[in-house]
Design a protein around this motif. Structure first.
Motif, PDB file in Angstrom:
ATOM      1  N   PRO A   4      11.822 -12.486  36.393  1.00  0.00           N
ATOM      2  CA  PRO A   4      11.397 -11.958  35.100  1.00  0.00           C
ATOM      3  C   PRO A   4      10.540 -12.968  34.349  1.00  0.00           C
ATOM      4  N   SER A   5       9.549 -12.464  33.623  1.00  0.00           N
ATOM      5  CA  SER A   5       8.726 -13.314  32.770  1.00  0.00           C
ATOM      6  C   SER A   5       9.456 -13.526  31.443  1.00  0.00           C
ATOM      7  N   PRO A   6       8.984 -14.470  30.597  1.00  0.00           N
ATOM      8  CA  PRO A   6       9.621 -14.637  29.284  1.00  0.00           C
ATOM      9  C   PRO A   6       9.655 -13.338  28.478  1.00  0.00           C
ATOM     10  N   GLU A   7       8.661 -12.466  28.666  1.00  0.00           N
ATOM     11  CA  GLU A   7       8.612 -11.206  27.932  1.00  0.00           C
ATOM     12  C   GLU A   7       9.639 -10.208  28.453  1.00  0.00           C
ATOM     13  N   THR A   8       9.812 -10.178  29.755  1.00  0.00           N
ATOM     14  CA  THR A   8      10.703  -9.172  30.345  1.00  0.00           C
ATOM     15  C   THR A   8      12.126  -9.664  30.555  1.00  0.00           C
ATOM     16  N   GLU A   9      12.337 -10.967  30.551  1.00  0.00           N
ATOM     17  CA  GLU A   9      13.654 -11.512  30.923  1.00  0.00           C
ATOM     18  C   GLU A   9      14.802 -10.972  30.075  1.00  0.00           C
ATOM     19  N   PRO A  10      14.689 -10.923  28.723  1.00  0.00           N
ATOM     20  CA  PRO A  10      15.820 -10.390  27.945  1.00  0.00           C
ATOM     21  C   PRO A  10      16.143  -8.944  28.296  1.00  0.00           C
ATOM     22  N   LEU A  11      15.115  -8.138  28.564  1.00  0.00           N
ATOM     23  CA  LEU A  11      15.337  -6.739  28.913  1.00  0.00           C
ATOM     24  C   LEU A  11      16.021  -6.609  30.270  1.00  0.00           C
ATOM     25  N   VAL A  12      15.555  -7.377  31.239  1.00  0.00           N
ATOM     26  CA  VAL A  12      16.122  -7.317  32.582  1.00  0.00           C
ATOM     27  C   VAL A  12      17.561  -7.826  32.573  1.00  0.00           C
ATOM     28  N   ARG A  13      17.810  -8.892  31.835  1.00  0.00           N
ATOM     29  CA  ARG A  13      19.172  -9.422  31.738  1.00  0.00           C
ATOM     30  C   ARG A  13      20.102  -8.409  31.046  1.00  0.00           C
ATOM     31  N   ALA A  14      19.611  -7.772  30.002  1.00  0.00           N
ATOM     32  CA  ALA A  14      20.436  -6.779  29.297  1.00  0.00           C
ATOM     33  C   ALA A  14      20.760  -5.606  30.209  1.00  0.00           C
ATOM     34  N   ALA A  15      19.756  -5.122  30.947  1.00  0.00           N
ATOM     35  CA  ALA A  15      20.006  -4.015  31.884  1.00  0.00           C
ATOM     36  C   ALA A  15      20.981  -4.430  32.966  1.00  0.00           C
ATOM     37  N   THR A  16      20.889  -5.677  33.423  1.00  0.00           N
ATOM     38  CA  THR A  16      21.823  -6.183  34.430  1.00  0.00           C
ATOM     39  C   THR A  16      23.238  -6.240  33.869  1.00  0.00           C
ATOM     40  N   GLU A 117      23.198   5.112  34.067  1.00  0.00           N
ATOM     41  CA  GLU A 117      23.220   3.999  35.013  1.00  0.00           C
ATOM     42  C   GLU A 117      21.996   3.997  35.918  1.00  0.00           C
ATOM     43  N   ALA A 118      21.524   5.160  36.299  1.00  0.00           N
ATOM     44  CA  ALA A 118      20.313   5.219  37.114  1.00  0.00           C
ATOM     45  C   ALA A 118      19.107   4.681  36.335  1.00  0.00           C
ATOM     46  N   THR A 119      19.040   5.008  35.049  1.00  0.00           N
ATOM     47  CA  THR A 119      17.927   4.521  34.230  1.00  0.00           C
ATOM     48  C   THR A 119      18.032   3.020  34.012  1.00  0.00           C
ATOM     49  N   LEU A 120      19.245   2.518  33.818  1.00  0.00           N
ATOM     50  CA  LEU A 120      19.425   1.067  33.737  1.00  0.00           C
ATOM     51  C   LEU A 120      18.993   0.402  35.036  1.00  0.00           C
ATOM     52  N   GLY A 121      19.199   1.102  36.159  1.00  0.00           N
ATOM     53  CA  GLY A 121      18.741   0.575  37.430  1.00  0.00           C
ATOM     54  C   GLY A 121      17.237   0.373  37.461  1.00  0.00           C
ATOM     55  N   LEU A 122      16.495   1.309  36.871  1.00  0.00           N
ATOM     56  CA  LEU A 122      15.046   1.136  36.761  1.00  0.00           C
ATOM     57  C   LEU A 122      14.704  -0.125  35.969  1.00  0.00           C
ATOM     58  N   LEU A 123      15.423  -0.326  34.884  1.00  0.00           N
ATOM     59  CA  LEU A 123      15.089  -1.413  33.963  1.00  0.00           C
ATOM     60  C   LEU A 123      15.661  -2.755  34.404  1.00  0.00           C
ATOM     61  N   ARG A 124      16.447  -2.767  35.474  1.00  0.00           N
ATOM     62  CA  ARG A 124      16.876  -4.031  36.077  1.00  0.00           C
ATOM     63  C   ARG A 124      15.770  -4.663  36.892  1.00  0.00           C
ATOM     64  N   ASP A 125      14.783  -3.887  37.234  1.00  0.00           N
ATOM     65  CA  ASP A 125      13.696  -4.376  38.079  1.00  0.00           C
ATOM     66  C   ASP A 125      12.610  -4.993  37.196  1.00  0.00           C
ATOM     67  N   PRO A 126      12.380  -6.304  37.290  1.00  0.00           N
ATOM     68  CA  PRO A 126      11.366  -6.929  36.433  1.00  0.00           C
ATOM     69  C   PRO A 126       9.972  -6.353  36.648  1.00  0.00           C
ATOM     70  N   ASN A 127       9.674  -5.918  37.870  1.00  0.00           N
ATOM     71  CA  ASN A 127       8.364  -5.311  38.115  1.00  0.00           C
ATOM     72  C   ASN A 127       8.183  -4.028  37.314  1.00  0.00           C
ATOM     73  N   THR A 128       9.226  -3.199  37.293  1.00  0.00           N
ATOM     74  CA  THR A 128       9.143  -1.933  36.562  1.00  0.00           C
ATOM     75  C   THR A 128       8.982  -2.172  35.069  1.00  0.00           C
ATOM     76  N   VAL A 129       9.756  -3.109  34.523  1.00  0.00           N
ATOM     77  CA  VAL A 129       9.647  -3.416  33.093  1.00  0.00           C
ATOM     78  C   VAL A 129       8.263  -3.967  32.776  1.00  0.00           C
ATOM     79  N   THR A 130       7.749  -4.832  33.643  1.00  0.00           N
ATOM     80  CA  THR A 130       6.404  -5.388  33.437  1.00  0.00           C
ATOM     81  C   THR A 130       5.351  -4.284  33.379  1.00  0.00           C
ATOM     82  N   VAL A 131       5.449  -3.330  34.295  1.00  0.00           N
ATOM     83  CA  VAL A 131       4.476  -2.235  34.336  1.00  0.00           C
ATOM     84  C   VAL A 131       4.589  -1.360  33.090  1.00  0.00           C
ATOM     85  N   LEU A 132       5.800  -1.108  32.622  1.00  0.00           N
ATOM     86  CA  LEU A 132       5.981  -0.302  31.418  1.00  0.00           C
ATOM     87  C   LEU A 132       5.362  -0.981  30.198  1.00  0.00           C
TER      88      LEU A 132
END
Length: 225
Positions: A4-16, A117-132
């Motif tokens: 995760p990048s600094p921008e996406t890391e909090p989101l990815v960690r929260a989803a995890t 939970e399936a949607t959180l699964g999407l947001l666990r992926d740093p690539n997906t969050v980056t693209v969004l």
């Protein structure tokens, strides 16, 4: 694995943090119906679908992660209740579940817990969050495989990738998750990002330039409530 990048890391960690097994089930039950008395048999009676030993482990994990706490009342009765961070998940879950229901994600006859939970699964992926957050960059096809499979992005004419209506509408739940992560920074920072599980095989055939059998970014597999 893409970090995760600094921008996406909090989101990815929260989803995890919110993707641990039984988290959605237990949190929503207590949010809907209030605290559970810590009398013998009360927890199994409240969650009859969860094996007792699994339930004890799940509750201990939720307490350790700061989402549940034990409280002793003036009467001496002990209760298991949500912390402030746990209570704050109501809006997050509502938006995640509403988005998933509207877009039939992950498909079939999914209930509220599975949709969240399936949607959180999407947001666990740093690539997906980056693209969004930044959809128009020239990403390699393998980096957007998960997002393409979920119908969040498609190839564009003037830019390499553009968000679909489905992807744009996921930005609302993403912003809600970001607000929760910001309000609970101390909890989120303790979470270690782990590699999501591989996505379904059809992604490999759906995107040009991705070889069959190649490792792709993925998400947490769907779990039963």
């Amino acid at each position: 694995m893409t970090q995760p990048s600094p921008e996406t890391e909090p989101l990815v960690r929260a989803a995890t943090l919110l993707s641990y097994r039984w988290t959605t089930r237990i949190i929503t039950e207590l949010d809907d119906n209030g605290p559970v008395a810590r009398r013998r048999g009360s927890l199994p009676a409240t969650f009859p679908d969860i094996p007792v030993d699994v339930l004890k482990t799940a509750v201990a994990g939720l307490r350790r992660r700061g989402l549940l706490r034990r409280e002793t009342l003036s009467t001496g009765e002990r209760q298991l209740r949500l912390t402030q961070a746990g209570t704050g998940l109501a809006d997050v879950y509502d938006q995640l579940g509403r988005w998933a229901r509207q877009h039939d994600y992950p498909g079939g006859q999914s209930d509220f817990v599975n949709r969240v939970e399936a949607t959180l699964g999407l947001l666990r992926d740093p690539n997906t969050v980056t693209v969004l957050l930044n959809p128009h960059a020239p990403y390699e096809a393998s980096r957007v495989a998960r997002a393409v499979d979920a119908g969040l992005v498609r190839q564009g004419a003037r830019v390499p990738w553009i968000l679909t209506d489905t992807g744009r509408e996921l930005r609302g739940p993403l912003a809600e998750l970001q607000a929760w992560a910001t309000a609970n920074t101390a909890l989120v920072q303790r979470v270690r990002h782990t590699r999501p599980a591989p996505p379904v095989a059809k992604v490999q055939a759906a995107i040009p330039g991705v070889a069959k059998g190649a490792a792709l970014p993925g998400a947490v597999p769907r779990r039963s409530a």
